[in-house]
Write an enzyme that holds these catalytic residues in place. Sequence first.
Site, PDB file in Angstrom:
ATOM      1  N   ARG A 234      11.522 -25.862  46.966  1.00 17.82           N
ATOM      2  CA  ARG A 234      10.693 -25.111  47.932  1.00 17.82           C
ATOM      3  C   ARG A 234      11.097 -25.140  49.233  1.00 17.82           C
ATOM      4  NH1 ARG A 234       8.925 -23.486  43.878  1.00 17.82           N
ATOM      5  NH2 ARG A 234       7.072 -23.661  43.032  1.00 17.82           N
ATOM      6  N   HIS A 282      13.644 -16.121  45.409  1.00 19.58           N
ATOM      7  CA  HIS A 282      13.077 -17.099  44.586  1.00 19.58           C
ATOM      8  C   HIS A 282      13.058 -16.631  43.201  1.00 19.58           C
ATOM      9  CE1 HIS A 282       9.359 -19.741  44.349  1.00 19.58           C
ATOM     10  NE2 HIS A 282       9.989 -20.029  43.379  1.00 19.58           N
TER      11      HIS A 282
HETATM   12  P1  NDP Z   1       9.758 -32.973  38.394  1.00 19.31           P
HETATM   13  O1  NDP Z   1       8.350 -33.141  38.863  1.00 19.31           O
HETATM   14  O2  NDP Z   1      10.089 -33.104  36.848  1.00 19.31           O
HETATM   15  O3  NDP Z   1      10.819 -33.768  39.375  1.00 19.31           O
HETATM   16  C1  NDP Z   1      10.700 -33.758  40.829  1.00 19.31           C
HETATM   17  C2  NDP Z   1      11.772 -34.829  41.098  1.00 19.31           C
HETATM   18  O4  NDP Z   1      11.693 -35.005  42.806  1.00 19.31           O
HETATM   19  C3  NDP Z   1      11.494 -36.364  40.573  1.00 19.31           C
HETATM   20  O5  NDP Z   1      12.780 -36.965  40.373  1.00 19.31           O
HETATM   21  C4  NDP Z   1      10.888 -37.129  41.635  1.00 19.31           C
HETATM   22  O6  NDP Z   1      10.950 -38.474  41.805  1.00 19.31           O
HETATM   23  C5  NDP Z   1      11.356 -36.160  42.945  1.00 19.31           C
HETATM   24  N1  NDP Z   1      10.472 -36.641  44.172  1.00 19.31           N
HETATM   25  C6  NDP Z   1       9.501 -35.939  44.425  1.00 19.31           C
HETATM   26  N2  NDP Z   1       9.124 -36.455  45.552  1.00 19.31           N
HETATM   27  C7  NDP Z   1       9.973 -37.041  46.144  1.00 19.31           C
HETATM   28  C8  NDP Z   1      10.225 -37.773  47.331  1.00 19.31           C
HETATM   29  N3  NDP Z   1       9.269 -37.660  48.146  1.00 19.31           N
HETATM   30  N4  NDP Z   1      11.270 -38.565  47.582  1.00 19.31           N
HETATM   31  C9  NDP Z   1      12.385 -38.542  46.763  1.00 19.31           C
HETATM   32  N5  NDP Z   1      12.438 -37.794  45.261  1.00 19.31           N
HETATM   33  C10 NDP Z   1      10.925 -37.123  45.052  1.00 19.31           C
HETATM   34  O7  NDP Z   1      10.107 -31.421  38.819  1.00 19.31           O
HETATM   35  P2  NDP Z   1      11.081 -30.317  38.186  1.00 19.31           P
HETATM   36  O8  NDP Z   1      12.389 -30.987  38.319  1.00 19.31           O
HETATM   37  O9  NDP Z   1      10.474 -29.743  37.066  1.00 19.31           O
HETATM   38  O10 NDP Z   1      11.049 -29.227  39.498  1.00 19.31           O
HETATM   39  C11 NDP Z   1      11.233 -29.562  40.750  1.00 19.31           C
HETATM   40  C12 NDP Z   1      10.801 -28.315  41.652  1.00 19.31           C
HETATM   41  O11 NDP Z   1      11.719 -27.317  41.396  1.00 19.31           O
HETATM   42  C13 NDP Z   1       9.417 -27.950  41.354  1.00 19.31           C
HETATM   43  O12 NDP Z   1       8.328 -28.839  41.990  1.00 19.31           O
HETATM   44  C14 NDP Z   1       9.427 -26.534  42.235  1.00 19.31           C
HETATM   45  O13 NDP Z   1       8.744 -26.646  43.440  1.00 19.31           O
HETATM   46  C15 NDP Z   1      11.026 -26.130  42.127  1.00 19.31           C
HETATM   47  N6  NDP Z   1      10.902 -24.988  41.231  1.00 19.31           N
HETATM   48  C16 NDP Z   1      11.820 -24.061  41.633  1.00 19.31           C
HETATM   49  C17 NDP Z   1      11.998 -22.825  40.834  1.00 19.31           C
HETATM   50  C18 NDP Z   1      12.625 -21.464  41.537  1.00 19.31           C
HETATM   51  O14 NDP Z   1      12.706 -20.560  41.031  1.00 19.31           O
HETATM   52  N7  NDP Z   1      13.276 -21.668  42.648  1.00 19.31           N
HETATM   53  C19 NDP Z   1      11.926 -22.830  39.443  1.00 19.31           C
HETATM   54  C20 NDP Z   1      10.928 -24.204  39.024  1.00 19.31           C
HETATM   55  C21 NDP Z   1      10.663 -24.924  39.871  1.00 19.31           C
HETATM   56  P3  NDP Z   1      10.673 -39.221  40.536  1.00 19.31           P
HETATM   57  O15 NDP Z   1      11.583 -38.868  39.292  1.00 19.31           O
HETATM   58  O16 NDP Z   1      10.729 -40.722  40.988  1.00 19.31           O
HETATM   59  O17 NDP Z   1       9.189 -38.910  40.467  1.00 19.31           O
HETATM   60  C1  OXD Z   2       8.461 -22.626  39.941  1.00 18.69           C
HETATM   61  C2  OXD Z   2       8.821 -21.429  40.402  1.00 18.69           C
HETATM   62  O1  OXD Z   2       7.790 -23.451  40.238  1.00 18.69           O
HETATM   63  O2  OXD Z   2       9.162 -20.431  39.724  1.00 18.69           O
HETATM   64  O3  OXD Z   2       8.411 -22.688  38.420  1.00 18.69           O
HETATM   65  O4  OXD Z   2       9.382 -21.798  41.438  1.00 18.69           O
END
Ligand code: NDP
Ligand code: OXD
Length: 319
Positions: A234, A282
């Site tokens: 993000r 994006h």
């Molecule tokens: P998940 O919820 O499966 O994973 C999030 C990860 O981030 C987890 O490992 C979590 O740790 C870690 N995390 C969260 N907060 C912290 C923190 N403060 N410090 C350290 N680690 C942290 O999410 P996804 O993998 O499915 O997706 C990740 C992000 O990708 C989404 O939230 C979205 O914003 C972005 N995204 C972007 C897209 C794009 O097209 N650019 C498309 C899809 C998603 P823990 O495992 O310990 O909970």
């Molecule tokens: C998502 C994205 O969060 O597209 O899936 O950014």
Amino acid sequence: MSAKSPVIVDLKFIPEEVDAAIVGAFPGREVINLADPAHEGRDLRGIDYAVVWKSAPDLFSRAPDLKVVFSGGAGVDHVLTLPGLPDVPLVRFVDRSLTTRMSEWVVMQCLLHLRQHRAYETRAKQHIWEDLIQPEAADITVGVMGLGVLGQDAITKLQVMGFRTIGWSRSKKEIEGIETFDAGELDAFLSKTDFLVGLLPLTDDTREFFNAGLFAKLSRKGPFGAPVFINGGRGGSQNEPDVIEALKSGLLGGASIDVFQQEPLPKDSPFWDLETLYLTPHVAASSDVKALFTHVQQQIDRLESGQPLQYLVDRKAGY
Ligand code: NDP
Ligand code: OXD
């Protein structure tokens, strides 16, 4: 038997893709696509389900009886900040096609930087035929921040391509063959990282997390010297003036960024003109709308047959 609740669709995606995916979706239910002018002013009371992505701010006051809100994407920061979000389960989108798309993007960006693609593009435009010293993937440590659904898939695919890989997340993860770090081990993780991949959700803890102080802690011992920053998570997680300055000063040797604080990126943003930046709008892992509707249908089926919903968002953690 009571009539099946309609499903509200409020997705700021490509309209034709949404229209095509609606055909045949949610059998036996009405689909109320709010992008369709026919539904303007429509009474949305008494409806159980809504699938949303960057919804209008009045959605929840118009639809006060929702039982579940489905995010049209994997990230939910755009839903959690909507006014009047009801205290009902919020389900995010987890799907093979989305995960695969993100890994493709991450691997592609790492390869573009590894293979010095921008330098060759520039030379090609100038008709310069020149061979650059070429490190191999095994010479580069890619540090993935966020080891959730996306981070874990990306890291294993980066490993297949031959990169050395390490990972960091809030809670410690066990992933075979990969050194992992938890939140308290940030500096140790950064000091080993040549290419930094951000796949973090936007939460209070991650806001502007990628900043000059963090970039300064990255390894400069890799074959290219200066580290590379790759953000598919993000835009709110990056301090944008710091990223721009780091690319100009050489604190960062290059970057790939798919997400920005303000989207669409303003026409006059300095990001457009940075030589060492690969910029995408994006699209790293856009949701496949048909797959999204299948996932929503599956979750509705689970709920209505008494099974627990999957992929629930922890509102306190913010993801
Ligand atoms: P998940 O919820 O499966 O994973 C999030 C990860 O981030 C987890 O490992 C979590 O740790 C870690 N995390 C969260 N907060 C912290 C923190 N403060 N410090 C350290 N680690 C942290 O999410 P996804 O993998 O499915 O997706 C990740 C992000 O990708 C989404 O939230 C979205 O914003 C972005 N995204 C972007 C897209 C794009 O097209 N650019 C498309 C899809 C998603 P823990 O495992 O310990 O909970
Ligand atoms: C998502 C994205 O969060 O597209 O899936 O950014």
